[in-house]
Design an enzyme around this catalytic site. Structure first.
Site, PDB file in Angstrom:
ATOM      1  N   SER A 107       0.862  -1.189   0.000  1.00 11.74           N
ATOM      2  CA  SER A 107       0.000   0.000   0.000  1.00 11.74           C
ATOM      3  C   SER A 107       0.890   1.229   0.000  1.00 11.74           C
ATOM      4  CB  SER A 107      -0.862   0.008   1.274  1.00 11.74           C
ATOM      5  OG  SER A 107      -1.635   1.184   1.341  1.00 11.74           O
TER       6      SER A 107
ATOM      7  N   TYR B 266      -1.862  -1.047  10.590  1.00 13.98           N
ATOM      8  CA  TYR B 266      -1.936  -1.368   9.158  1.00 13.98           C
ATOM      9  C   TYR B 266      -0.711  -0.818   8.419  1.00 13.98           C
ATOM     10  CZ  TYR B 266      -3.658  -1.241   4.326  1.00 13.98           C
ATOM     11  OH  TYR B 266      -3.789  -1.401   2.972  1.00 13.98           O
TER      12      TYR B 266
HETATM   13  P1  NAP Z   1     -11.291  -6.468   0.543  1.00 11.88           P
HETATM   14  O1  NAP Z   1     -12.166  -5.967  -0.535  1.00 11.88           O
HETATM   15  O2  NAP Z   1     -11.741  -6.347   1.961  1.00 11.88           O
HETATM   16  O3  NAP Z   1     -10.952  -8.003   0.248  1.00 11.88           O
HETATM   17  C1  NAP Z   1     -10.117  -8.720   1.114  1.00 11.88           C
HETATM   18  C2  NAP Z   1      -9.941 -10.125   0.603  1.00 11.88           C
HETATM   19  O4  NAP Z   1      -9.030 -10.809   1.469  1.00 11.88           O
HETATM   20  C3  NAP Z   1     -11.237 -10.933   0.606  1.00 11.88           C
HETATM   21  O5  NAP Z   1     -11.198 -11.844  -0.454  1.00 11.88           O
HETATM   22  C4  NAP Z   1     -11.171 -11.677   1.946  1.00 11.88           C
HETATM   23  O6  NAP Z   1     -11.978 -12.838   1.895  1.00 11.88           O
HETATM   24  C5  NAP Z   1      -9.672 -11.979   1.979  1.00 11.88           C
HETATM   25  N1  NAP Z   1      -9.121 -12.237   3.318  1.00 11.88           N
HETATM   26  C6  NAP Z   1      -9.150 -11.453   4.409  1.00 11.88           C
HETATM   27  N2  NAP Z   1      -8.548 -12.069   5.434  1.00 11.88           N
HETATM   28  C7  NAP Z   1      -8.097 -13.264   4.971  1.00 11.88           C
HETATM   29  C8  NAP Z   1      -7.407 -14.361   5.542  1.00 11.88           C
HETATM   30  N3  NAP Z   1      -7.035 -14.371   6.831  1.00 11.88           N
HETATM   31  N4  NAP Z   1      -7.110 -15.434   4.755  1.00 11.88           N
HETATM   32  C9  NAP Z   1      -7.479 -15.462   3.454  1.00 11.88           C
HETATM   33  N5  NAP Z   1      -8.151 -14.455   2.857  1.00 11.88           N
HETATM   34  C10 NAP Z   1      -8.457 -13.378   3.615  1.00 11.88           C
HETATM   35  O7  NAP Z   1      -9.854  -5.778   0.498  1.00 11.88           O
HETATM   36  P2  NAP Z   1      -9.158  -4.897  -0.657  1.00 11.88           P
HETATM   37  O8  NAP Z   1      -9.526  -3.482  -0.434  1.00 11.88           O
HETATM   38  O9  NAP Z   1      -9.378  -5.507  -1.979  1.00 11.88           O
HETATM   39  O10 NAP Z   1      -7.621  -5.059  -0.211  1.00 11.88           O
HETATM   40  C11 NAP Z   1      -6.825  -6.122  -0.727  1.00 11.88           C
HETATM   41  C12 NAP Z   1      -5.368  -5.794  -0.466  1.00 11.88           C
HETATM   42  O11 NAP Z   1      -5.069  -4.533  -1.054  1.00 11.88           O
HETATM   43  C13 NAP Z   1      -5.015  -5.690   1.011  1.00 11.88           C
HETATM   44  O12 NAP Z   1      -3.747  -6.265   1.239  1.00 11.88           O
HETATM   45  C14 NAP Z   1      -4.974  -4.192   1.251  1.00 11.88           C
HETATM   46  O13 NAP Z   1      -4.079  -3.860   2.290  1.00 11.88           O
HETATM   47  C15 NAP Z   1      -4.468  -3.696  -0.089  1.00 11.88           C
HETATM   48  N6  NAP Z   1      -4.804  -2.293  -0.398  1.00 11.88           N
HETATM   49  C16 NAP Z   1      -6.102  -1.909  -0.630  1.00 11.88           C
HETATM   50  C17 NAP Z   1      -6.373  -0.582  -0.976  1.00 11.88           C
HETATM   51  C18 NAP Z   1      -7.763  -0.112  -1.325  1.00 11.88           C
HETATM   52  O14 NAP Z   1      -7.936   1.081  -1.637  1.00 11.88           O
HETATM   53  N7  NAP Z   1      -8.765  -0.967  -1.337  1.00 11.88           N
HETATM   54  C19 NAP Z   1      -5.325   0.349  -1.031  1.00 11.88           C
HETATM   55  C20 NAP Z   1      -4.029  -0.073  -0.750  1.00 11.88           C
HETATM   56  C21 NAP Z   1      -3.781  -1.403  -0.451  1.00 11.88           C
HETATM   57  P3  NAP Z   1     -12.519 -13.574   3.255  1.00 11.88           P
HETATM   58  O15 NAP Z   1     -13.030 -12.502   4.152  1.00 11.88           O
HETATM   59  O16 NAP Z   1     -13.569 -14.528   2.768  1.00 11.88           O
HETATM   60  O17 NAP Z   1     -11.341 -14.300   3.817  1.00 11.88           O
END
Ligand code: NAP
Length: 252
Positions: free
Chosen positions: A143, A157
């Site tokens: 991130s 985080y």
């Molecule tokens: P999200 O929409 O909340 O999706 C998270 C995914 O991770 C889901 O598929 C969830 O499925 C899975 N997950 C969570 N805990 C888990 C575990 N213990 N084991 C296996 N799967 C798990 O999140 P997102 O926004 O797409 O973020 C994804 C990544 O991008 C993260 O690493 C986040 O830090 C990074 N990121 C996001 C943003 C943003 O703007 N969205 C910005 C910078 C970085 P289940 O709950 O079914 O396990």
């Protein structure tokens, strides 16, 4: 643009929604066999079903990145199903907000266990199979938070996302002997299902803060991962690509 991913197998943790689903979609569209991993199998299956509508090959797996045995079982399952593991996208992550003053040990541990230890477990479990690939690729979703910027309420985080990049640099050295590269994508604000419910005004305000005046799409992160996974990116290792629409550029 790049050679096909036909015959290559890609595992995406956290692939059932959000950025992970975007990564899975981009690889599937480029011919890879894709395995999406999440704790909720129903959501992973729903995602696989949707992505397979155009003939893509997507397999849903139940797995928890905080459990090494679970990740080892997934590695075995996917290898037996597709015959190789070529690309691992360690993307699963959580971002619950908590102020520094209110944060308790278990809040800190939960985030570090998922984002940082989960990255380590994912990579360690997949490594024996990646070593058998023609060339292996590991791509972490970090991130801009913690690696470049700070954000009040997300100290745990931010620490976890910076730690991923420290892990990446050493893992890149250890994996180099096996022709495996280890890189990261650092997204800015990306439009996901989770963000969609935040309301028009909030989304507009977020977009305004980005020089390109729009939030990222999940596929924007997918294409950066696709590049890092390509044969053509084979001389890049231990690096992070920022995909943020210029969000981190302004000095003021
Ligand atoms: P999200 O929409 O909340 O999706 C998270 C995914 O991770 C889901 O598929 C969830 O499925 C899975 N997950 C969570 N805990 C888990 C575990 N213990 N084991 C296996 N799967 C798990 O999140 P997102 O926004 O797409 O973020 C994804 C990544 O991008 C993260 O690493 C986040 O830090 C990074 N990121 C996001 C943003 C943003 O703007 N969205 C910005 C910078 C970085 P289940 O709950 O079914 O396990």
């Amino acid at each position: 643009m790049f050679g096909s991913f036909e015959g290559k197998t890609v595992i995406v943790t956290g692939g059932s929604k959000g950025i992970g689903k975007g990564i899975a979609k981009v690889f599937a569209k480029h011919g890879a066999n894709v395995a999406v991993v999440a704790r909720h199998l129903d959501a992973a299956e729903e995602c696989a079903k949707e992505l397979m509508e155009d003939g893509s090959v997507v397999h849903a797996c139940r797995g928890d990145v905080t459990d090494l045995e679970s990740m080892k079982a997934i590695a075995k399952e996917v290898y037996e199903k597709f015959g190789s593991i070529d690309v691992v996208c360690a993307n699963a992550g959580i971002f619950p907000s908590k102020s520094l003053e209110d944060m308790e040990s278990n809040d800190w541990d939960h985030v570090m266990d998922t984002n940082t230890k989960g990255t380590f477990y994912t990579v360690q479990a997949m490594l024996p199979y990646l070593k058998k690939a023609e060339y292996g690729r590991i791509i972490l979703t970090s991130s801009i938070t913690g690696t470049i910027t700070g954000y009040a309420g997300w100290s745990h985080y931010a620490a976890s996302k910076a730690a991923q990049l420290g892990f990446m640099r050493t893992a890149a050295l250890e994996c180099a002997d096996h022709n495996i590269t280890v890189n990261a994508v650092s997204p800015g604000n990306v439009m996901t299902e989770g963000l969609a419910g935040m309301g028009e005004d909030y989304l507009k305000e977020m977009a305004e803060a980005i020089p390109l005046k729009k939030l990222g799409k999940v596929e924007d992160i997918g294409y950066a991962a696709l590049f890092l996974a390509s044969k053509e990116a084979g001389f890049i290792t231990g690096q992070a690509i920022v995909v943020d629409g210029g969000q981190t550029l302004p000095e003021e």
